[in-house]
Design an enzyme around this catalytic site. Structure first.
Site, PDB file in Angstrom:
ATOM      1  N   GLU A  91     -36.998 132.530 -15.705  1.00 18.66           N
ATOM      2  CA  GLU A  91     -35.738 132.618 -16.171  1.00 18.66           C
ATOM      3  C   GLU A  91     -35.328 131.143 -16.412  1.00 18.66           C
ATOM      4  O   GLU A  91     -34.486 130.717 -17.537  1.00 18.66           O
ATOM      5  CB  GLU A  91     -34.291 133.033 -15.569  1.00 18.66           C
ATOM      6  CG  GLU A  91     -34.702 134.652 -15.514  1.00 18.66           C
ATOM      7  CD  GLU A  91     -35.346 135.436 -14.256  1.00 18.66           C
ATOM      8  OE1 GLU A  91     -35.378 136.442 -14.049  1.00 18.66           O
ATOM      9  OE2 GLU A  91     -36.087 134.377 -13.536  1.00 18.66           O
ATOM     10  N   PHE A 153     -27.112 146.016  -5.186  1.00 17.48           N
ATOM     11  CA  PHE A 153     -28.379 145.224  -5.264  1.00 17.48           C
ATOM     12  C   PHE A 153     -28.299 144.337  -6.496  1.00 17.48           C
ATOM     13  O   PHE A 153     -27.960 144.907  -7.638  1.00 17.48           O
ATOM     14  CB  PHE A 153     -29.539 146.480  -5.474  1.00 17.48           C
ATOM     15  CG  PHE A 153     -30.656 145.969  -5.791  1.00 17.48           C
ATOM     16  CD1 PHE A 153     -31.569 145.171  -4.741  1.00 17.48           C
ATOM     17  CD2 PHE A 153     -31.410 146.161  -6.940  1.00 17.48           C
ATOM     18  CE1 PHE A 153     -32.726 145.223  -4.989  1.00 17.48           C
ATOM     19  CE2 PHE A 153     -32.655 145.809  -7.307  1.00 17.48           C
ATOM     20  CZ  PHE A 153     -33.265 145.225  -6.313  1.00 17.48           C
ATOM     21  N   GLN A 154     -28.977 143.319  -6.273  1.00 15.84           N
ATOM     22  CA  GLN A 154     -28.893 142.354  -7.268  1.00 15.84           C
ATOM     23  C   GLN A 154     -27.638 141.910  -7.966  1.00 15.84           C
ATOM     24  O   GLN A 154     -27.758 141.470  -9.107  1.00 15.84           O
ATOM     25  CB  GLN A 154     -29.954 142.737  -8.364  1.00 15.84           C
ATOM     26  CG  GLN A 154     -31.480 142.631  -7.884  1.00 15.84           C
ATOM     27  CD  GLN A 154     -32.392 142.622  -9.163  1.00 15.84           C
ATOM     28  OE1 GLN A 154     -32.262 143.137  -9.948  1.00 15.84           O
ATOM     29  NE2 GLN A 154     -33.883 142.118  -8.727  1.00 15.84           N
ATOM     30  N   LYS A 203     -23.585 146.834 -16.636  1.00 17.37           N
ATOM     31  CA  LYS A 203     -24.617 148.006 -17.308  1.00 17.37           C
ATOM     32  C   LYS A 203     -23.852 148.959 -17.587  1.00 17.37           C
ATOM     33  O   LYS A 203     -24.243 149.625 -18.674  1.00 17.37           O
ATOM     34  CB  LYS A 203     -25.700 148.543 -16.206  1.00 17.37           C
ATOM     35  CG  LYS A 203     -26.652 149.205 -16.794  1.00 17.37           C
ATOM     36  CD  LYS A 203     -27.793 149.191 -15.778  1.00 17.37           C
ATOM     37  CE  LYS A 203     -29.011 149.827 -16.141  1.00 17.37           C
ATOM     38  NZ  LYS A 203     -30.145 150.204 -15.229  1.00 17.37           N
ATOM     39  N   MET A 514     -41.549 108.030 -10.143  1.00 13.43           N
ATOM     40  CA  MET A 514     -40.042 107.329 -10.083  1.00 13.43           C
ATOM     41  C   MET A 514     -39.563 107.063  -8.977  1.00 13.43           C
ATOM     42  O   MET A 514     -39.176 106.085  -8.579  1.00 13.43           O
ATOM     43  CB  MET A 514     -38.992 108.057 -11.076  1.00 13.43           C
ATOM     44  CG  MET A 514     -37.895 107.287 -11.315  1.00 13.43           C
ATOM     45  SD  MET A 514     -38.306 105.613 -12.283  1.00 13.43           S
ATOM     46  CE  MET A 514     -38.327 106.150 -13.886  1.00 13.43           C
TER      47      MET A 514
END
Length: 604
Positions: A91, A153-154, A203, A514
């Protein structure tokens, strides 16, 4: 033609045959009916379809994302859409690809993720786009409304997590309004000062029934953007420019985002004013023009920093004067009166006091200045001085053939082998600075990098987004470091699957370069966790993904290998083994005086 339209056409033809219709107007009427059947979209029946319809109405052609449970209804609606979805390998990569797509195209890039970890994986990309004012829309799945707040969940409080790093975000609460929520987010992403917006999609909302078509993309009535600057201040600024002896223009990323590059070029050339850019402003003014002083700041050119330090009038356009540009505030442009053009009033006098605050759209305000400035400043000696600085502090480097390969040589070789409109993306680190310094940029929207957030791993997914947004005949070159490339190299699988013609040059010094440079300069050479001698062989790893892999160790391999990599039709990776002790100079220590830049480590 759709199956339904085909059946309708067939029935019409049979009816005409049976009745032996001879009216010449009848076929035209049938054709019009068929055309209407083909072009009229099917009615919206769910929240998810409304989301997709909103994107279609906004003209969205591409989206980047990763599928998951809570976002699944939206993906199901995408199945029947003409929007091309690019499935990313992570993602974060989706967010960076959408970010780069927006930079190159000028339209908001779209990224999608599911709830919980999917949404939180977008946060780095959202923060990056927010810092750099890049237009982007994120659509995140969420658990059903009745489960929000129950640690389902999630589940993650996505709007709460992302509020600090988005221009605007919305928790969509009803199937009837979800499409309009997305339309508004799209409009807000690019209106005024661009930035990322987010819509969180429970959802049950996307699964819910609705026949409500989304509103056209528009911003709320309460959202107001000042387009034109105050005329009295414009007149005063114009008088200051006319009476200036040492004027300089400083062009930031807002010039490119505000489509003001052409107006700024014409203004600078007409009045013969030397032009400096910030790092986000690279490409706003052609670097091969004699008035160009190129990039200023911590690793800017010595001549750009000298011009800022000694100018008496600084015309800053679309820049927020961040610390990497200014160094110490008290030593930044100490002799100059500042004319600051910015669309966001919050940025004016935030870091550097503006003597002439010109709040408004960059292109509009520059046109106001064009009309107000009647005479060019008398600055012949100043321009000669600027040219002398370009000679005194030229961007030169040594490249003995019997010593390790220097990175600057590789950057210049790739520049010479590609066209002027080639798009360059980078990760973050030394390689990013060399790509700034040793590539000649002449066009806007050809430099794609992470500036304010400094996100390692940005380069490859950005190259994917840039490639999809770019014209077919444009090259896309990604410069990356070994440490930066390692963070998101799973994106190679996407580039291979999509057969994207991109060339990645990994400037491999087996360090976080760096950090190693700073450790040598300020921490007595103690290389704590910066030694990356455990790097894989990136050319072989590229081949494992299905890309073309190349390796360069010596100067005599550079030209032929670059030619072969560029000619490969698909993604290629060049593992370029450079001098591990190569450093980026000039350098202004953090908080230092830009006019006291170091050209060697001994001067730090």
């Amino acid at each position: 033609m759709s199956e339904r339209a085909a059946k309708v056409t067939q029935a019409d033809e049979e009816e005409q045959d049976d009745d032996q219709i001879t009216d010449s107007a009848a076929p035209d009427a049938a054709q019009e009916a068929d055309a209407e059947t083909e072009t009229t979209p099917e009615p919206v029946t769910s929240g998810a379809e409304a989301v997709v319809r909103a994107l279609e109405n906004a003209g969205v052609e591409h989206a980047f994302g990763v599928q998951g449970g809570a976002i699944m209804p939206v993906y199901d609606a995408l199945y029947d859409s003409d929007i091309y979805h690019v499935t990313m390998a992570h993602e974060q990569g989706a967010a960076h690809a959408a970010d780069a797509y927006g930079i190159v195209s000028g339209e908001p890039g779209i990224c999608l993720a599911t709830s919980g970890p999917g949404a939180t994986n977008l946060v780095t990309g959202l923060a990056d786009a927010d810092m750099d004012s890049d237009p982007m829309v994120a659509l995140t799945g969420q658990v059903p409304t009745e489960l929000v707040g129950n640690d389902a969940f999630q589940e993650t409080d996505t709007t709460g997590v992302t509020t600090p790093v988005t221009k605007d975000n919305t928790f969509s609460s009803h199937s009837d309004t979800v499409g309009s929520d997305v339309s508004e987010a799209f409009a807000l992403a690019s209106e005024g000062r661009p930035g990322p917006t987010l819509v969180d999609l429970p959802k049950d909302v996307t699964n819910g029934e609705t026949d409500r078509e989304p509103d056209a993309p528009s911003v709320p009535d309460t959202y107001e953007v000042q387009e034109r600057a105050d005329e009295e201040i414009v007149a005063a600024a114009a008088e200051r420019i006319e009476n200036s002896n040492r004027p300089a223009m400083l062009l930031g990323g807002g010039v490119i985002k505000g489509e003001a590059s052409e107006a700024c070029r014409e203004f600078a050339i007409e009045h013969e004013i030397p032009v400096i850019t910030t790092m986000p402003g690279i490409g706003a003014f052609p670097e091969d023009h004699e008035l160009s002083m190129e990039m200023a700041g911590m690793h800017g050119t010595g001549y750009a920093n000298m011009a800022i330090t000694h100018c008496d009038t600084l015309i800053g356009i679309g820049t927020r004067f961040d610390d990497r540009l200014t160094g110490g505030i008290e030593t930044f442009a100490p002799d100059a009166e500042l004319i600051h053009v910015d669309i966001d009033p919050a940025e004016v006098s935030k870091n550097i006091h503006a003597d002439y605050p010109l709040i408004g759209d960059a292109a509009t305000v520059v046109e106001q200045l064009v009309e107000a400035v009647d005479e060019s400043p008398e600055a012949t000696k100043w321009r000669a001085q600027c040219q002398q600085w370009k000679s005194d502090y030229s961007m030169a480097y040594d490249a003995p053939e019997d010593e390790p390969l220097q990175p600057e040589f590789v950057v210049e070789a790739l520049d010479e082998a590609t066209d002027d409109d080639t798009i360059v993306t980078t990760g973050v680190g030394q390689h990013q600075m060399w790509a700034c310094q040793y590539w000649t940029y002449t066009e806007p929207r050809t430099w794609v990098s992470s500036h304010g957030l400094g996100t390692m791993g940005y380069g490859l997914p950005a190259a994917i987004g840039a490639r999809i947004a770019a014209d077919d005949d444009q090259d896309v070159v990604c410069f990356d470091g070994d440490g930066s490339f390692l963070m998101t190299l799973q994106g190679l699988s996407v580039a291979v699957r999509e057969n994207l013609d991109i060339t990645v040059a990994v400037l491999n010094n087996e360090y976080i370069g760096m950090v190693r440079q700073w450790q040598d300069a300020f921490f007595e050479g103690r290389h704590s966790a910066s030694d990356y001698h455990w790097m894989p062989e990136f050319d072989k790893l590229a081949e494992a993904f299905g890309a073309a892999g190349f390796r360069i160790d010596d100067y005599d391999e550079v030209a032929d290998t670059i030619e072969e990599a560029l000619s490969y039709d698909g993604p290629s990776v060049i593992d370029v083994h450079i001098d591990p002790e190569a450093n980026v100079f000039p350098m202004v220590p953090s908080g230092g005086d830009n006019g006291q830049f170091a050209l060697t480590e001994d001067q730090l």
